[in-house]
Design an enzyme around this catalytic site. Structure first.
Site, PDB file in Angstrom:
ATOM      1  N   LYS A 212       1.041  -1.453  -0.197  1.00 41.58           N
ATOM      2  CA  LYS A 212      -0.373   0.357   0.153  1.00 41.58           C
ATOM      3  C   LYS A 212       0.884   0.695  -0.211  1.00 41.58           C
ATOM      4  CE  LYS A 212      -2.425   2.502   3.048  1.00 41.58           C
ATOM      5  NZ  LYS A 212      -2.275   4.051   2.730  1.00 41.58           N
ATOM      6  N   SER A 266       5.779   8.069   9.704  1.00 44.26           N
ATOM      7  CA  SER A 266       5.297   8.667  10.721  1.00 44.26           C
ATOM      8  C   SER A 266       5.561   7.454  11.899  1.00 44.26           C
ATOM      9  CB  SER A 266       4.674  10.057  10.882  1.00 44.26           C
ATOM     10  OG  SER A 266       3.072   8.653  11.077  1.00 44.26           O
ATOM     11  N   THR A 267       6.194   8.160  13.258  1.00 45.21           N
ATOM     12  CA  THR A 267       5.964   7.801  14.235  1.00 45.21           C
ATOM     13  C   THR A 267       5.116   7.898  14.309  1.00 45.21           C
ATOM     14  OG1 THR A 267       8.701   8.682  14.378  1.00 45.21           O
ATOM     15  CG2 THR A 267       7.543   7.965  16.727  1.00 45.21           C
ATOM     16  N   VAL A 269       1.916   6.747  13.261  1.00 51.38           N
ATOM     17  CA  VAL A 269       1.825   5.741  12.755  1.00 51.38           C
ATOM     18  C   VAL A 269       2.376   4.346  13.085  1.00 51.38           C
ATOM     19  CG1 VAL A 269       0.972   5.155  11.130  1.00 51.38           C
ATOM     20  CG2 VAL A 269       0.591   6.839  10.605  1.00 51.38           C
ATOM     21  N   GLU A 293      11.352   2.447   9.545  1.00 50.97           N
ATOM     22  CA  GLU A 293      12.303   3.733   9.605  1.00 50.97           C
ATOM     23  C   GLU A 293      10.677   4.680   9.722  1.00 50.97           C
ATOM     24  OE1 GLU A 293      13.520   7.100   8.577  1.00 50.97           O
ATOM     25  OE2 GLU A 293      14.055   6.146   6.955  1.00 50.97           O
ATOM     26  N   CYS A 327      13.119  11.942   5.629  1.00 51.51           N
ATOM     27  CA  CYS A 327      13.316  11.864   6.896  1.00 51.51           C
ATOM     28  C   CYS A 327      15.121  12.397   7.292  1.00 51.51           C
ATOM     29  CB  CYS A 327      13.568  10.306   7.068  1.00 51.51           C
ATOM     30  SG  CYS A 327      12.174   9.812   6.003  1.00 51.51           S
ATOM     31  N   GLU A 425       9.240  16.760  14.925  1.00 53.74           N
ATOM     32  CA  GLU A 425       9.765  17.272  13.436  1.00 53.74           C
ATOM     33  C   GLU A 425       9.020  17.412  12.400  1.00 53.74           C
ATOM     34  OE1 GLU A 425      10.776  13.430  10.409  1.00 53.74           O
ATOM     35  OE2 GLU A 425       8.615  13.090  11.327  1.00 53.74           O
TER      36      GLU A 425
END
Length: 542
Positions: A212, A266-267, A269, A293, A327, A425
Site C-alpha cells: 500500500k 511517521s513515528t 503511525v 524507519e 527523513c 519534526e
C-alpha cells in the site's frame, strides 16, 4: 548456496545523469514530462496479476499545480484487501519454492529496466506527482531504486552462502526460508526508491507482499508496478492496493497469516501499528517481523574550528533539498557564536540566490510541499514563530497555496534551545538555528542529545580532529547515520546503510544485508552420516 557456484553480477552504484542544459537526457526527460502532462492516466490496483478498478476514483494533482489533473486511481475497500491476501497466499508456495537465482534474475531485470527504458518514466512521474526537481528525482527514483535492487541481490547471495561448519561425519546446513505468511509493505511519498524497495526486498527473499503506497505517491507507484510486472514478478507475489490506512489495517493486522511489516512513515503511525500487532499477537501463526524507519529531527553541530562556507552549504542543501521532506533533512542546527557571522553571510547569500517553482522549470532548487495538510501545518508553525518572543524569522516565511503548495525556505533563529521547532519534526523547508557559547560545547552536546526523541541522522563540522572524535563518541546514540563535514542527507545504497534508533525506527539498515535478514526464517539441518547404534558413551563402558 555454496560459494563460487554462481557468478552474480557485482553491484555498482548507478551513474547519475546531470540533466545539464543541452544534454540528451534532459531533452528525453522533458519529452516524457510533456507526454504525462498531456495525458490523464487511469490507475488500477493490481491484485493477483489482475488490474482491479472500482466505482470510487480519486484524482491526482501535482503539488505545484493543483489545478492540473494527472490522472485518477481506483480506491479499494476491505474486500480488495482480503482479495489481495488470498492472491498472495495462493502464490506463496510456488514463489518460495522457486530457486533463488531465478528470483534474483527477475529483480536484476527490473533494475535494468529502470536504468534504461523506464528511467524517464519513473523520474517524470516522481517530478510531477511528488514535486521533485530533476536531480532529486534522478538520485531517488532512478539511481537509488536501481541500487536497492542490484545490491539486495548481492546481499541475498551472501546470506545464502553463509553456512555453518561441519564436523567429521556430519553435514550442517542452514536453509533460509521466507516467512510463513504475507508481508505488508506500507510506503511513504517522499522517496520513490523506498516505495520500490519496501515490497521488493521481502519478495526477493521469497515472501509474498501486500503493498500500500502513500496516497500522494500513487502516480510513481503505478510505474514501479509496471516495471515489476514487465520484469517477470509472478502474479500474486506483489499486490498493489489503494485503500485508506484504517481500512487496510483492520484487515491486515487482524489476519492470522500476517507475518511482517516493512514500513517507512511517521513515528505516531508506526507506534500505533506496533501497539495493534501487540494486542493481536495471539491471533498470528508466527511472531510478525516489525521493520520500520520513521521520523527524524536531524541535526548539524558546528565547532569553532569549522569551515564556515561548508557549514552554510550543508545547511542549504541538507535543510531545503526536496523542501526538507526527507527523513534525514537537517531541521535543527547548533552553531558557535564565534563563527555565526561568517556562516550567516554565506548561508543567507545562498538562500537569496535559490528559486522556487514548478519542477518542470529546471532552474528551480525548491518546489512544492506534498499536500495541503502539510502546507497548513508548516504555515501554522511559521506563523507561530513570527509571534514568539524567543524566535525570529531570519529568512523566508512566505507561504502561498493559490497555484501550488509553496512554502518558502524558512530559517528560524531561536534563543531557546528547547523551542518547539527544535524538538518537533515538521517535515518541510523549515530550519531552526540555536547559537551557542563556544565555551559551552559540552553543555550543548548534552542538550542536543536530549532535546529530541529521534536518532536518525546528524552531522558535525570541525577541523580539529580531537573535537571530531569527542563529538562522534558523545553523540553515539543520537544518530544512526552520522556525517563528519558533510550534510546529514544523501545516504547511498552499498555505502551508507540507512536507519536510526530511538524514536526513528528499528535501525534495520535499508540497503544492507541486515535488512534482508529480517525477511527470512532460518532452518538448521543436521545430517549424520554415521549415526550411533549404542546409547552408551565411552565413559560408561568398563
Amino acid at each position: 548456496m555454496p560459494k563460487g557456484i554462481f557468478n552474480v553480477p557485482t553491484a555498482q552504484n548507478e551513474p547519475i545523469y546531470s540533466y545539464a542544459p543541452g544534454s540528451p537526457e534532459r531533452a528525453s526527460l522533458q519529452q516524457q514530462l510533456d507526454a504525462y502532462l498531456s495525458t490523464t492516466l487511469d490507475i488500477p490496483m493490481v491484485i493477483g496479476g489482475e488490474e482491479v478498478r472500482t466505482d470510487h476514483t480519486i484524482s491526482i494533482h501535482p503539488p505545484h499545480n493543483i489545478q492540473h489533473t494527472l490522472g485518477h486511481y481506483h480506491q479499494g475497500d476491505e474486500t480488495d484487501i482480503y482479495r489481495a491476501i488470498d492472491a498472495a497466499q495462493g502464490a506463496h508456495q510456488k514463489w518460495a519454492d522457486l530457486a533463488w537465482e531465478h528470483r534474483a534474475s527477475i529483480f536484476l531485470k527490473a533494475a535494468d529496466l529502470i536504468a534504461g527504458p523506464y528511467r524517464d518514466k519513473i523520474n517524470a512521474a516522481t517530478m510531477l506527482g511528488q514535486s521533485k526537481n530533476a536531480f532529486q528525482a534522478e538520485i531517488d527514483a532512478a539511481c537509488e531504486l536501481v541500487d536497492f535492487l542490484r545490491f539486495n541481490v548481492n546481499y541475498m547471495t551472501q546470506i545464502y552462502a553463509d553456512q555453518p561448519a561441519s564436523s567429521p561425519g556430519v553435514w550442517n546446513r542452514v536453509e533460509y526460508r521466507p516467512l510463513e505468511g504475507f508481508v505488508f509493505a506500507l510506503t511513504p511519498f517522499n522517496f520513490t526508491s523506498i516505495a520500490g524497495n519496501l515490497p521488493s526486498a521481502p519478495a526477493m527473499m521469497g515472501n509474498v507482499v501486500i503493498w500500500k503506497p502513500s496516497k500522494t505517491a500513487v502516480y510513481s507507484a503505478h510505474i514501479i508496478m509496471e516495471v515489476f510486472r514487465e520484469a517477470g514478478v509472478p502474479d500474486g507475489v506483489i499486490n498493489l492496493v489503494f485503500a485508506s490506512g484504517p481500512v487496510a489495517a483492520r484487515v491486515i493486522f487482524d489476519h492470522p497469516d500476517f507475518a511482517g511489516i516493512h514500513f517507512t512513515g511517521s513515528t505516531a503511525v508506526f507506534q500505533d501499528i506496533w501497539k495493534t500487532i501487540g494486542n493481536n499477537i495471539l491471533k498470528y501463526k508466527t511472531y510478525p517481523r516489525i521493520v520500520g524507519e520513521t521520523g527524524g529531527k536531524d541535526f548539524v553541530i558546528a565547532h569553532k574550528s569549522c569551515d564556515a562556507r561548508a557549514v552554510a552549504t550543508a545547511l542549504t542543501r541538507g535543510a531545503f533539498e526536496y523542501q526538507g521532506q526527507k527523513c534525514s533533512a537537517a531541521s535543527r542546527a547548533y552553531l558557535p557564536a564565534s563563527k555565526w557571522s561568517e556562516i550567516k553571510e554565506h548561508f543567507l547569500g545562498q538562500l537569496k540566490d535559490l528559486t522556487m517553482g514548478d519542477p518542470c522549470d529546471f532552474s528551480h532548487f525548491v518546489n512544492a510541499v506534498i499536500d495541503e495538510a502539510s502546507f497548513d501545518k508548516l504555515a501554522g508553525e511559521i506563523k507561530a514563530a513570527q509571534a514568539a518572543p524567543e524566535a525570529e524569522i531570519l529568512f523566508g516565511g512566505r507561504c502561498d497555496k493559490t497555484v501550488g503548495y509553496f512554502i518558502e525556505p524558512t530559517v528560524i533563529l531561536t534563543t531557546d534551545p528547547l523551542y518547539r521547532t527544535m524538538q518537533e519534526e515538521l517535515f518541510g523547508p523549515v530550519l531552526t538555528i540555536y547559537i551557542y557559547d563556544d565555551q559551552k560545547l559540552d553543555e550543548t552536546l548534552d542538550l542536543l542529545d536530549k532535546t529530541s526523541i529521534y536518532a536518525l541522522t546528524g552531522a558535525v563540522f570541525a577541523q580539529d580532529r580531537y573535537v571530531i572524535e569527542k563529538i562522534t563518541r558523545r553523540l553515539a546514540n543520537a544518530a544512526g547515520n552520522f556525517y563528519i563535514n558533510d550534510k546529514p542527507t544523501g545516504a547511498v545504497v552499498g555505502q551508507q546503510p540507512f536507519g536510526g534508533a530511538r524514536g526513528s525506527g528499528t535501525n534495520d539498515k535499508a540497503g544492507s544485508y541486515l535488512n534482508m535478514l529480517r525477511w527470512v526464517s532460518p532452518r538448521t539441518i543436521k545430517e549424520n552420516f554415521n549415526p550411533p547404534h549404542d546409547y552408551k558413551y565411552p565413559f560408561m563402558k568398563i
